[in-house]
Structure formats: structure tokens, C-alpha cells
Scaffold this motif. Structure first.
Motif, mmCIF file in Angstrom:
data_model
loop_
_atom_site.group_PDB
_atom_site.id
_atom_site.type_symbol
_atom_site.label_atom_id
_atom_site.label_comp_id
_atom_site.label_asym_id
_atom_site.label_seq_id
_atom_site.Cartn_x
_atom_site.Cartn_y
_atom_site.Cartn_z
ATOM 1 N N SER A 189 48.169 38.024 42.145
ATOM 2 C CA SER A 189 47.508 38.384 43.337
ATOM 3 C C SER A 189 46.356 37.281 43.377
ATOM 4 O O SER A 189 46.227 36.242 42.594
ATOM 5 N N VAL A 190 45.700 37.327 44.451
ATOM 6 C CA VAL A 190 44.762 36.502 44.786
ATOM 7 C C VAL A 190 43.213 36.970 44.722
ATOM 8 O O VAL A 190 43.048 37.922 45.164
ATOM 9 N N ASP A 191 42.376 36.214 44.014
ATOM 10 C CA ASP A 191 40.766 36.523 44.035
ATOM 11 C C ASP A 191 40.103 35.897 45.013
ATOM 12 O O ASP A 191 39.923 34.743 44.861
ATOM 13 N N LEU A 192 39.781 36.855 46.033
ATOM 14 C CA LEU A 192 39.129 36.062 47.256
ATOM 15 C C LEU A 192 37.736 36.303 47.037
ATOM 16 O O LEU A 192 37.011 35.782 47.898
ATOM 17 N N GLY A 193 37.297 36.693 45.775
ATOM 18 C CA GLY A 193 35.815 36.636 45.792
ATOM 19 C C GLY A 193 35.022 37.814 46.322
ATOM 20 O O GLY A 193 33.971 38.106 46.200
ATOM 21 N N GLY A 194 35.690 38.767 46.929
ATOM 22 C CA GLY A 194 35.377 39.866 47.504
ATOM 23 C C GLY A 194 35.181 41.201 46.492
ATOM 24 O O GLY A 194 35.268 40.841 45.279
ATOM 25 N N THR A 195 34.862 42.299 47.119
ATOM 26 C CA THR A 195 34.849 43.271 46.006
ATOM 27 C C THR A 195 36.199 44.021 45.685
ATOM 28 O O THR A 195 35.960 44.550 44.557
ATOM 29 N N SER A 196 37.053 43.692 46.260
ATOM 30 C CA SER A 196 38.415 44.472 45.986
ATOM 31 C C SER A 196 39.113 43.498 44.826
ATOM 32 O O SER A 196 39.227 42.116 45.085
ATOM 33 N N GLN A 197 39.753 44.038 43.839
ATOM 34 C CA GLN A 197 40.394 43.311 42.661
ATOM 35 C C GLN A 197 41.849 43.908 42.837
ATOM 36 O O GLN A 197 42.174 44.819 42.182
ATOM 37 N N PRO A 198 42.628 43.792 43.831
ATOM 38 C CA PRO A 198 44.047 44.282 43.827
ATOM 39 C C PRO A 198 44.819 44.298 42.636
ATOM 40 O O PRO A 198 44.827 43.368 41.962
ATOM 41 N N MET A 199 45.396 45.436 42.460
ATOM 42 C CA MET A 199 46.327 45.471 41.052
ATOM 43 C C MET A 199 45.560 45.548 39.780
ATOM 44 O O MET A 199 46.305 45.375 38.817
ATOM 45 N N GLY A 200 44.039 45.745 39.880
ATOM 46 C CA GLY A 200 43.624 46.048 38.454
ATOM 47 C C GLY A 200 43.402 44.925 37.591
ATOM 48 O O GLY A 200 43.577 43.639 38.010
ATOM 49 N N GLU A 201 43.394 45.052 36.307
ATOM 50 C CA GLU A 201 43.022 43.996 35.370
ATOM 51 C C GLU A 201 44.075 42.818 35.452
ATOM 52 O O GLU A 201 45.439 42.847 35.636
ATOM 53 N N ALA A 202 43.641 41.523 35.307
ATOM 54 C CA ALA A 202 44.344 40.395 34.966
ATOM 55 C C ALA A 202 44.657 39.907 33.642
ATOM 56 O O ALA A 202 43.575 40.224 32.781
ATOM 57 N N VAL A 203 45.866 39.551 33.092
ATOM 58 C CA VAL A 203 46.042 39.103 31.993
ATOM 59 C C VAL A 203 45.858 37.551 31.796
ATOM 60 O O VAL A 203 45.861 36.942 30.652
ATOM 61 N N ASP A 204 45.804 36.976 32.983
ATOM 62 C CA ASP A 204 45.671 35.471 32.879
ATOM 63 C C ASP A 204 45.362 35.054 34.474
ATOM 64 O O ASP A 204 45.393 35.921 35.404
ATOM 65 N N GLU A 205 44.491 33.818 34.497
ATOM 66 C CA GLU A 205 44.314 33.488 35.794
ATOM 67 C C GLU A 205 44.057 31.874 35.879
ATOM 68 O O GLU A 205 43.764 31.223 34.786
ATOM 69 N N GLU A 206 44.221 31.589 37.047
ATOM 70 C CA GLU A 206 44.160 30.062 37.068
ATOM 71 C C GLU A 206 43.576 29.880 38.729
ATOM 72 O O GLU A 206 44.300 30.110 39.602
ATOM 73 N N GLY A 207 42.391 29.211 38.651
ATOM 74 C CA GLY A 207 41.947 29.248 40.059
ATOM 75 C C GLY A 207 41.892 30.566 40.592
ATOM 76 O O GLY A 207 41.045 31.331 39.924
ATOM 77 N N VAL A 208 41.997 30.750 41.877
ATOM 78 C CA VAL A 208 41.859 31.953 42.433
ATOM 79 C C VAL A 208 43.224 32.876 42.181
ATOM 80 O O VAL A 208 43.274 33.938 42.613
ATOM 81 N N VAL A 209 44.156 32.454 41.527
ATOM 82 C CA VAL A 209 45.570 33.241 41.305
ATOM 83 C C VAL A 209 45.223 33.901 39.998
ATOM 84 O O VAL A 209 44.930 33.557 39.065
ATOM 85 N N ARG A 210 45.533 35.307 40.077
ATOM 86 C CA ARG A 210 45.556 36.209 38.957
ATOM 87 C C ARG A 210 46.801 36.684 38.644
ATOM 88 O O ARG A 210 47.747 36.757 39.683
ATOM 89 N N ALA A 211 46.949 36.668 37.191
ATOM 90 C CA ALA A 211 48.395 37.069 36.608
ATOM 91 C C ALA A 211 48.220 38.560 36.249
ATOM 92 O O ALA A 211 47.271 38.834 35.210
ATOM 93 N N HIS A 212 49.139 39.528 36.245
ATOM 94 C CA HIS A 212 49.131 40.835 35.671
ATOM 95 C C HIS A 212 50.139 40.998 34.963
ATOM 96 O O HIS A 212 51.352 40.199 34.800
#
Ligand code: SF4
Ligand code: SF4
Length: 228
Positions: free
Chosen positions: A140-163
Motif C-alpha cells: 500500500s502507499v502512505d500518502l501522509g493522510g489520516t487513512s492507513q489502508p490495510m492496517g499495520e505494515a510489517v515493512d516500509e520503504e519510502g512511501v511504500v508499505r508492505a503488509h
């Protein structure tokens, strides 16, 4: 709080090459374990075959429902169910207002399009027409808004989150990473456009049973507008 319009601009400005770089760094190859298509045990987070588990719940946009309907010649209700959040159990079944649709599930709580061979390998019956959320899992992508789609991330790199996904950390080709990056950007844009559509079209609907609000207005569970 930032407006959805600001988030939409940010989504449209996403750099696909940078998204692909991030996906390559995290790494991913689907093992076809089926975990992202199946119901789950809420307490343990495990995916079992018991009948009391939580159903698989993945958002599907109205136009994606129609594409799936066309692909498999199903009724709306065979493809999508109302998002369960906000609904309650009334005397004559579920009632209340909810927002958006989830992929329909079978009696085991798995996505209705999921099948599994005897050795446990999962398959999607609508692979070429699967919704954006499926095409982009586990990212998923973290756009810095209030919504964090798909819940907790287990990894992230830049704006990309991995579940949560057992295929993370595996080598991925540049071509596959670029394909995923393109779909991820498309999904980020579509999610916000859909949210704007819901916000702008929302009007309380005074009808019995369940009402689903999506970007096209208020609908009954069979996909028809409530005023039809
Ligand atoms: S959880 Fe990951 S590895 Fe398993 S089917 Fe989904 S995307 Fe593939
Ligand atoms: S549509 Fe296909 S990929 Fe998506 S959850 Fe269902 S079986 Fe899995």
C-alpha cells in the motif's frame, strides 16, 4: 486535517519509478499461499479452515464489481457484499447504513473467487479481472493522510508499505516491480477519488434494511440505487 483533494494531488504526483525501486528493495514473489484471499482467525491471525473465522474483507469499487460481473456472468450480490462495518442485526436480518463493498465470501469466509488445489496452492478464478486491491497486495502507499489502508505494515520503504505476506523479501524482476508500481499508483488515486465521490454524493437514505453508500450514491444490496 488535510483535504482529500490534497491527498489526491499527492497520489497523482507519485513517481512510479520510485515506487518500483521501493518494491524491489522490499522484494516480493507470490507463493500462492492464499492467505490474502481467505478468512482468518481473529485472535491468532492464522488462516484456518474452521467455520467460525472472520470472513475475508477486501474493498471492491463499483466499476470493479461490474467488471467482475461481466467476467463471470454473476449477479451483483454474488460478487459483492456490503462492508459489514456500521450494520446491526435487526428483526428481519442486517440493517443500517454502510460505506463501500467487499468481495463476496463463501461459507468458509474465503473470497468467493478463491479456489485451492489438493496441495494447498491457491488460485484466483478471476485473475485477469481481479480488483486493484488484489493486484497490489501486499503493498500500500502512505500518502501522509489520516487513512492507513490495510492496517499495520510489517515493512516500509519510502512511501511504500508492505503488509503480512510470506512472499515478502523474495527477488522481484524490474518489470514485475514496475507493473506493481503502476497498479499501486492507480489504486492510490482510485481510493481517494472513491472517497471524494462518497463524500460528495452522501445523503441519508430512509429505507428499510441495508443501504450501501458508494461514489455513485446510495444502493441496495443488489447494487440498485435506493430510489429505483
Ligand atoms: S499472502 Fe502473499 S504470498 Fe500469499 S497469496 Fe497473498 S500475495 Fe501471495
Ligand atoms: S478476487 Fe482473486 S485475488 Fe482477490 S481475494 Fe478473491 S481470489 Fe484472491
Amino acid at each position: 486535517m488535510e483535504s482529500l483533494e490534497t491527498e489526491l494531488e499527492r497520489a497523482r504526483d507519485l513517481d512510479e519509478a520510485a515506487l518500483a525501486d521501493a518494491i524491489e528493495t522490499i522484494g516480493f514473489e507470490c507463493t500462492r499461499c492464499g492467505a490474502c484471499c481467505k478468512g482468518y482467525e481473529p485472535d491468532e491471525g492464522e488462516h484456518t479452515d474452521t467455520s467460525d473465522r472472520e470472513p475475508h474483507t477486501a474493498t471492491v469499487f463499483p466499476d470493479e464489481v461490474r467488471a467482475l460481473q461481466e467476467a463471470v456472468d454473476y449477479d451483483w450480490r454474488d460478487v459483492a457484499r456490503p462492508m459489514p462495518y456500521g450494520l446491526s442485526e435487526g428483526e428481519d436480518g442486517p440493517e443500517g447504513e454502510t460505506f463501500e463493498w467487499a468481495l463476496q465470501t463463501d461459507s468458509c469466509g474465503d473470497c468467493t473467487f478463491y479456489s485451492e488445489s489438493e496441495d494447498g496452492t491457491g488460485a484466483c478464478q478471476v485473475h485477469d479481472d481481479r480488483p486493484l486491491i488484489c493486484r497490489t497486495y501486499p503493498f500500500s502507499v502512505d500518502l501522509g493522510g489520516t487513512s492507513q489502508p490495510m492496517g499495520e505494515a510489517v515493512d516500509e520503504e519510502g512511501v511504500v508499505r508492505a503488509h503480512e505476506c510470506e512472499g515478502l523479501g523474495r527477488d522481484i524482476s524490474r518489470e514485475a516491480a514496475e507493473d506493481l508500481a503502476g497498479a499501486l499508483k492507480e489504486r492510490a488515486i482510485r481510493e481517494i477519488e472513491e472517497a471524494i465521490g462518497v463524500r460528495d454524493s452522501y445523503e441519508p437514505a430512509a429505507v428499510d434494511g441495508v443501504v450501501v453508500h458508494d461514489s455513485e450514491g446510495a444502493k441496495r444490496t443488489d447494487g440498485r440505487p435506493v430510489d429505483e
